[in-house]
Scaffold this motif. Sequence first.
Motif, PDB file in Angstrom:
ATOM      1  N   UNK A 168       0.430  -0.877   4.103  1.00  0.00           N
ATOM      2  CA  UNK A 168       1.811  -1.057   3.648  1.00  0.00           C
ATOM      3  C   UNK A 168       2.728  -0.022   4.294  1.00  0.00           C
ATOM      4  N   UNK A 169       2.266   1.215   4.411  1.00  0.00           N
ATOM      5  CA  UNK A 169       3.108   2.285   4.949  1.00  0.00           C
ATOM      6  C   UNK A 169       3.519   2.044   6.396  1.00  0.00           C
ATOM      7  N   UNK A 170       2.776   1.225   7.102  1.00  0.00           N
ATOM      8  CA  UNK A 170       3.080   0.924   8.508  1.00  0.00           C
ATOM      9  C   UNK A 170       3.561  -0.515   8.694  1.00  0.00           C
ATOM     10  N   UNK A 171       3.908  -1.185   7.615  1.00  0.00           N
ATOM     11  CA  UNK A 171       4.194  -2.617   7.659  1.00  0.00           C
ATOM     12  C   UNK A 171       5.407  -2.963   8.529  1.00  0.00           C
ATOM     13  N   UNK A 172       5.237  -3.929   9.448  1.00  0.00           N
ATOM     14  CA  UNK A 172       6.346  -4.433  10.258  1.00  0.00           C
ATOM     15  C   UNK A 172       6.656  -5.901   9.943  1.00  0.00           C
ATOM     16  N   UNK A 173       6.212  -6.432   8.785  1.00  0.00           N
ATOM     17  CA  UNK A 173       6.252  -7.872   8.516  1.00  0.00           C
ATOM     18  C   UNK A 173       7.648  -8.477   8.405  1.00  0.00           C
ATOM     19  N   UNK A 174       8.667  -7.663   8.095  1.00  0.00           N
ATOM     20  CA  UNK A 174      10.023  -8.213   7.999  1.00  0.00           C
ATOM     21  C   UNK A 174      11.026  -7.173   8.498  1.00  0.00           C
ATOM     22  N   UNK A 175      12.282  -7.571   8.571  1.00  0.00           N
ATOM     23  CA  UNK A 175      13.318  -6.684   9.104  1.00  0.00           C
ATOM     24  C   UNK A 175      13.634  -5.485   8.216  1.00  0.00           C
TER      25      UNK A 175
ATOM     26  N   UNK B  60       8.576   3.725   2.659  1.00  0.00           N
ATOM     27  CA  UNK B  60       8.000   2.581   1.965  1.00  0.00           C
ATOM     28  C   UNK B  60       7.707   3.036   0.539  1.00  0.00           C
ATOM     29  N   UNK B  61       8.073   2.203  -0.425  1.00  0.00           N
ATOM     30  CA  UNK B  61       7.839   2.533  -1.832  1.00  0.00           C
ATOM     31  C   UNK B  61       6.726   1.621  -2.339  1.00  0.00           C
ATOM     32  N   UNK B  62       5.506   2.111  -2.287  1.00  0.00           N
ATOM     33  CA  UNK B  62       4.336   1.309  -2.641  1.00  0.00           C
ATOM     34  C   UNK B  62       4.263   1.114  -4.148  1.00  0.00           C
ATOM     35  N   UNK B  63       4.328   2.192  -4.885  1.00  0.00           N
ATOM     36  CA  UNK B  63       4.216   2.153  -6.333  1.00  0.00           C
ATOM     37  C   UNK B  63       3.761   3.501  -6.836  1.00  0.00           C
ATOM     38  N   UNK B  64       3.700   3.637  -8.161  1.00  0.00           N
ATOM     39  CA  UNK B  64       3.207   4.880  -8.734  1.00  0.00           C
ATOM     40  C   UNK B  64       2.550   4.597 -10.072  1.00  0.00           C
ATOM     41  N   UNK B  65       1.595   5.439 -10.389  1.00  0.00           N
ATOM     42  CA  UNK B  65       0.896   5.303 -11.654  1.00  0.00           C
ATOM     43  C   UNK B  65      -0.594   5.249 -11.445  1.00  0.00           C
TER      44      UNK B  65
ATOM     45  N   UNK C 243      13.014   9.023  -1.809  1.00  0.00           N
ATOM     46  CA  UNK C 243      11.883   9.759  -2.378  1.00  0.00           C
ATOM     47  C   UNK C 243      10.532   9.088  -2.161  1.00  0.00           C
ATOM     48  N   UNK C 244      10.540   7.778  -1.898  1.00  0.00           N
ATOM     49  CA  UNK C 244       9.282   7.064  -1.719  1.00  0.00           C
ATOM     50  C   UNK C 244       8.580   6.743  -3.027  1.00  0.00           C
ATOM     51  N   UNK C 245       9.335   6.786  -4.145  1.00  0.00           N
ATOM     52  CA  UNK C 245       8.773   6.499  -5.465  1.00  0.00           C
ATOM     53  C   UNK C 245       9.638   5.451  -6.162  1.00  0.00           C
TER      54      UNK C 245
ATOM     55  N   UNK D 151       8.608  -3.725  -0.899  1.00  0.00           N
ATOM     56  CA  UNK D 151       8.297  -2.300  -0.841  1.00  0.00           C
ATOM     57  C   UNK D 151       9.317  -1.486  -0.049  1.00  0.00           C
ATOM     58  N   UNK D 152      10.295  -2.147   0.562  1.00  0.00           N
ATOM     59  CA  UNK D 152      11.327  -1.466   1.336  1.00  0.00           C
ATOM     60  C   UNK D 152      12.701  -1.848   0.801  1.00  0.00           C
ATOM     61  N   UNK D 153      13.638  -0.918   0.906  1.00  0.00           N
ATOM     62  CA  UNK D 153      14.990  -1.132   0.376  1.00  0.00           C
ATOM     63  C   UNK D 153      15.766  -2.134   1.232  1.00  0.00           C
TER      64      UNK D 153
END
Length: 190
Positions: A18-25, A33-38, A58-60, A91-93
Amino acid sequence: MDPDLERMVELLNEIDDILCCPRCDLALSRTKVVVGSGPLDARIVLIGEAPGRNEDEKGEPFVGAAGRNLDALLEKSGIQRRDVYITNVVKCRPPGNRPPRACEIEACHPYLQRQLEAISPKIIVLMGRTAAEAMLERKVNLGKEHGTVIEKGGIKYMITYHPAAMIYNQWLGDTIAGDFKKVSALLLEG
C-alpha cells in the motif's frame, strides 16, 4: 506458524504494498499513505471515506477535527480508541478533500479487503455514505439507514454518519452518538 501470527505477517506485507501503491492518480498528490491504525486483532473496525489534510500530513487516520469528534463518540459509547482499528475506503487524500471517485475506491478496495481479512473483526462500522456504499455495494440513504445493522458473512456492519458531519451539522451529534452506543451493545453481545 500460528494462524494469528500468519495473518499479521500477511497484513504487514500488504502495508508495504500500500505504501508504494501507484494504482490511481491519488498517488501523484499524496504526502503520505494512510493505511490505518489500531490493533491488528481488533474486534471493531471503523471505516471512513478518505484521509483529509491532517491525515495526509501525519500518515494516520482521523487526527483532525473529525478525529476529535470520533474520539468523543467512542468515549461516550464506552469504546477505547486503542481497541479499534480505523481505516478508510481510500488510503490517499483526494485533492481538495473531494469525495473519492469510483475508480479510486475500486483501486483501493483490494487493500481494504485484505486488511479486513487479516484483522477478522466482528463488527465493521461504516462511517458515511461513501464507506457504506463501497462496502455494501449499493446506494445508501443515511437519513433512513443510520443505526442499521446488517449481518453479512458472519460480520455485523453498522451504518452511521461520518464524524465530520458533526462539524457542519452539530444537531447530528446525538444521532451519531446513539449509533455508536449500538456498536457498544453489539460488542457486548459477543
